[in-house]
Design an enzyme around this catalytic site. Structure first.
Site, short mmCIF file in Angstrom:
data_model
loop_
_atom_site.label_atom_id
_atom_site.label_comp_id
_atom_site.label_asym_id
_atom_site.label_seq_id
_atom_site.Cartn_x
_atom_site.Cartn_y
_atom_site.Cartn_z
N GLU A 336 8.04 27.22 45.10
CA GLU A 336 9.03 27.11 46.17
C GLU A 336 9.54 25.66 46.21
O GLU A 336 9.32 24.92 47.16
CB GLU A 336 8.41 27.51 47.52
CG GLU A 336 9.45 27.64 48.63
CD GLU A 336 8.83 27.96 49.99
OE1 GLU A 336 9.60 28.13 50.96
OE2 GLU A 336 7.59 28.02 50.11
N HIS A 360 8.00 33.52 46.47
CA HIS A 360 9.21 32.76 46.13
C HIS A 360 9.44 32.69 44.63
O HIS A 360 10.42 33.20 44.13
CB HIS A 360 9.22 31.36 46.74
CG HIS A 360 9.24 31.36 48.23
ND1 HIS A 360 10.38 31.64 48.94
CD2 HIS A 360 8.25 31.17 49.15
CE1 HIS A 360 10.10 31.60 50.25
NE2 HIS A 360 8.81 31.33 50.39
#
Length: 492
Positions: A336, A360
């Site tokens: 992320e 993510h």
């Protein structure tokens, strides 16, 4: 090498194009006649939206900030179709940011809520402190009952101020926060401010049940959520243990499932903050083992959360993580970040530790071996496109790495992360921007259908649970197709 004739060139181009299209997410699905008709309508709406951006790029919803386009998205006929679509499950969301700000407003109507400080009128002003108590809190501060504040300024004015305070939404999103650290500071401040309000036991239970109601209203029928298990308290100065808090989740989930038998289920991922010392981390590992032993079906596994750029790297934890029993699955946030060669390397650790999914995975595109292993091991990437934009990883959704994952059929789902804080629905807004921005202009309803099915396939449900969930979802999908076809123009 001789150039082909024009006819051969056209044939080769068509073959090339078909090969590329066949690798896209959902390309393997075969649509029924009714689904094909609905698909023609959906693609008509999609092309109408895209045409606005071709004529004037400033009007392209996928190129602008979500906050700038939120009102237009809400009015979009395509968005309204996606809202009604059975979307399967949310596999990546955080406990106290799933429900809308209306649930926070509801919390402020409870008796015995005290407030110290004023609701900020401008960015940079300190946020108030909240506490439920029968008597004025002993802690320092200008404590006033929220009920008295409401009477002085009016319920409507107070509740509107609460709605504005507990969100990152702004009319000027490109300039409101100058960098990723700046927006993360405000983001975490919302959790800190909100926590003493939501961790009051009656609100804790009411809020979670309300989250499930809002998910179902958005046609989401499964939830796998992450939480820190902050201390929950009551008016008798009792602080509940993590095991008792999880039991509250279980009780509310079972109550909801009894009332809504078409909902597929709820599971929990214990996900404390990675900003911790070694002793605290060891306590996390002890706790997750206790929770898994006591709630074997409800506890899906373990994760670590927090801003990846500033948090401790996975290498600080790996030796001890490897000592956990195999029954405890990992669902690590990783990648992320926009960096290459720093915290993005947590992706490598997540893969080698055997994570079942990656939260993510934004930076995975920079790691070719990670990408190989994601496909080989079928490690699902949990995409959260609106979150990634609001928290300043990407500005134009067309540049989101998920576009590549869609184009080559990576194991992915779309989730919403913390939808409350960006005024988004539990899942429909993320589905919309994924379909309009991350996906090819040619990607059709098969991609949306595949995302819903993936949310079941890559969930933590057992084999029998998944089979039952697919059956429920298929029934809901067929009904959605049938009902929607009754409303569309006859030419489709």
């Amino acid at each position: 090498m001789a150039r082909p004739s024009y006819d051969d060139y056209c044939r080769l181009r068509e073959e090339f194009f078909n090969r590329e299209q066949s690798r896209g997410l959902g390309a393997d699905l075969v649509l029924s006649a009714d689904e094909q008709r609905l698909n023609r309508y959906v693609m008509h709406l999609k092309q109408q939206e895209l045409a606005k951006g071709v004529e004037n790029p400033y009007e392209l919803v996928s190129a602008r900030h979500f906050f700038e386009m939120l009102e237009r998205i809400n009015e979009s006929p395509l968005f309204k179709v996606i809202q009604q679509m059975p979307k399967g499950g949310v596999l990546h969301a955080h406990d106290t940011a799933i429900g809308s700000t209306e649930l926070i407003v509801r919390a402020t109507r409870h008796e015995h809520l005290w407030q110290s400080g004023n609701i900020p009128q401008a960015d940079g002003e300190p946020m108030p402190v909240y506490k439920f108590s029968r008597t004025k809190p002993a802690a320092e501060g200008d404590w006033r009952l929220v009920a008295d504040i409401r009477r002085s300024i009016g319920d409507e004015a107070y509740e509107e101020a609460i709605r504005k305070m507990f969100t990152l939404y702004t009319k000027d999103p490109l300039n409101a926060h100058r960098d990723i650290n700046d927006v993360w500071r405000k983001f975490m401040a919302l959790f800190i401010c909100f926590e003493p309000m939501v961790t009051y036991r009656p609100v804790w239970e009411e809020y979670f049940y309300g989250c499930l109601e809002e998910l179902l209203a958005d046609n989401v029928t499964y939830l796998e959520f992450r939480g820190l298990l902050p201390p929950v308290y009551d008016l008798d100065d009792r602080t509940y243990s993590p095991e008792e808090i999880v039991q509250m989740y279980v009780d509310q989930s079972e109550k909801f499932l009894r009332a809504h038998p078409n909902f597929m289920g709820v599971k929990f991922i214990y996900a404390p903050l990675k900003f911790c010392d070694d002793r605290t981390f060891d306590g996390y590992l002890t706790l997750v083992q206790k929770l898994k032993e006591r709630f074997p079906q409800f506890i899906a596994g373990f994760d670590l959360v927090g801003q990846e750029d500033l948090g401790r790297p996975h290498t600080d934890f790996n030796e001890r993580l490897l000592q956990l029993p195999p029954a405890i699955n990992f669902f690590f946030h990783a990648g992320e970040t926009n960096w290459a060669g720093r915290r993005d390397e947590n992706l490598i650790d997540a893969i080698l530790l055997g994570t079942k999914r990656i939260g993510h995975g934004f930076a995975a595109l920079k790691h070719p071996v990670v990408l190989e292993q994601i496909k080989q091991r079928q490690v699902c990437i949990e995409l959260n496109p609106i979150s990634n934009q609001v928290l300043k990883l990407v500005q134009d959704f067309r540049n989101h790495p998920g576009a590549f994952y869609f184009s080559d059929n990576y194991p992915v789902v779309v989730s919403s992360d913390d939808p409350s804080f960006w005024c988004a629905s539990p899942l429909s807004h993320d589905f919309f921007v994924a379909f309009m921005g991350l996906a090819s202009a040619r990607a059709d309803i098969r991609l949306l259908k595949k995302l819903a099915l993936n949310s079941i396939e890559y969930s933590s449900m057992e084999v029998a649970e998944k089979a039952a969930a697919v059956q429920k979802w298929t029934t809901a999908w067929n009904k959605f197709v049938e009902e929607t076809l009754k409303t569309i123009p006859a030419e489709f």
